[in-house]
Design an enzyme around this catalytic site. Structure first.
Site, mmCIF file in Angstrom:
data_model
loop_
_atom_site.group_PDB
_atom_site.id
_atom_site.type_symbol
_atom_site.label_atom_id
_atom_site.label_comp_id
_atom_site.label_asym_id
_atom_site.label_seq_id
_atom_site.Cartn_x
_atom_site.Cartn_y
_atom_site.Cartn_z
ATOM 1 N N ASP A 123 24.058 -11.565 3.366
ATOM 2 C CA ASP A 123 24.256 -12.420 2.192
ATOM 3 C C ASP A 123 25.727 -12.498 1.795
ATOM 4 O OD1 ASP A 123 23.420 -13.981 -0.130
ATOM 5 O OD2 ASP A 123 23.911 -12.185 -1.280
ATOM 6 N N LEU A 138 0.799 -1.222 0.000
ATOM 7 C CA LEU A 138 0.000 0.000 0.000
ATOM 8 C C LEU A 138 0.835 1.278 0.000
ATOM 9 C CD1 LEU A 138 -2.822 -1.184 2.416
ATOM 10 C CD2 LEU A 138 -2.785 -1.235 -0.086
ATOM 11 N N CYS A 139 2.125 1.159 -0.262
ATOM 12 C CA CYS A 139 2.989 2.343 -0.362
ATOM 13 C C CYS A 139 2.831 2.995 -1.733
ATOM 14 C CB CYS A 139 4.459 1.958 -0.171
ATOM 15 S SG CYS A 139 4.925 1.726 1.537
ATOM 16 N N HIS A 140 2.909 4.315 -1.731
ATOM 17 C CA HIS A 140 2.846 5.071 -2.979
ATOM 18 C C HIS A 140 4.233 5.138 -3.618
ATOM 19 C CE1 HIS A 140 -0.660 6.533 -0.755
ATOM 20 N NE2 HIS A 140 -1.187 6.793 -1.937
ATOM 21 N N MET A 180 8.828 4.557 5.188
ATOM 22 C CA MET A 180 8.957 3.179 4.706
ATOM 23 C C MET A 180 10.163 3.021 3.793
ATOM 24 S SD MET A 180 6.819 1.560 6.403
ATOM 25 C CE MET A 180 7.239 0.001 5.650
ATOM 26 N N GLU A 181 10.464 4.042 3.005
ATOM 27 C CA GLU A 181 11.637 3.975 2.137
ATOM 28 C C GLU A 181 12.908 3.853 2.971
ATOM 29 O OE1 GLU A 181 8.358 5.098 -0.333
ATOM 30 O OE2 GLU A 181 8.952 5.781 1.643
#
Length: 160
Positions: A131, A78-80, A116-117
């Protein structure tokens, strides 16, 4: 969390939807997130000496973090999509862990924030370090991914 706040990703019927930010003013917004990866002292020393088997793990983690921030909208449903105006990724040794602390600051001018970014960038940067180092230290631990600061928008400034 305050119980009187509405969950903006739910519509009046309780269905999940993407919030319409079209009527919000464009303002400068910034977010700072942080996380860490703990490792054996031997692995930590390999990084400090620049002798890791897969090369410059810090440079690759920085690039991965930047790429992740730019693609957050593809990972979090739901992020733009956001046009980032700037981003800083900083990876520092944390002797006390031993390990590394990764900080990410994202900036934009727009109708929605960049928290969120910044959080996705930190997460992917740390996963990339894992990794690239897992062959020498599979017991590494990623932790403490958190928002440190956000500013802009209707809620103003927030600091941890």
């Amino acid at each position: 969390m305050q119980s009187d706040r509405n969950l903006s990703h739910l519509n009046s019927k309780g269905d999940v939807h993407m919030v319409d930010v079209g009527d919000r003013p464009s303002t400068f917004r910034e977010a700072h997130a942080q996380g860490s990866i703990q490792m054996d002292r031997e692995t930590f020393d390999l990084i400090l000496r620049g002798e890791t088997p897969k090369g410059d793990v810090l440079a690759v983690a920085r690039i991965a973090a930047i790429q992740a921030a730019k693609r957050t909208w593809e990972l979090i449903p739901l992020c733009h999509p956001i046009s980032l105006s700037g981003m800083d990724v900083d990876i520092q040794p944390a002797e006390h862990l031993p390990g590394l602390r990764l900080n990410c600051r994202c900036r934009t001018t727009g109708p929605t924030g960049v928290e969120m970014e910044a959080m996705v960038a930190v997460s992917v940067g740390l996963l990339t370090l894992y990794d690239m180092l897992k062959a020498v230290d599979p017991a590494m631990t990623i932790g403490s991914i958190q928002l440190i600061h956000k500013s802009g928008g209707r809620n103003g400034v927030w600091n941890r």
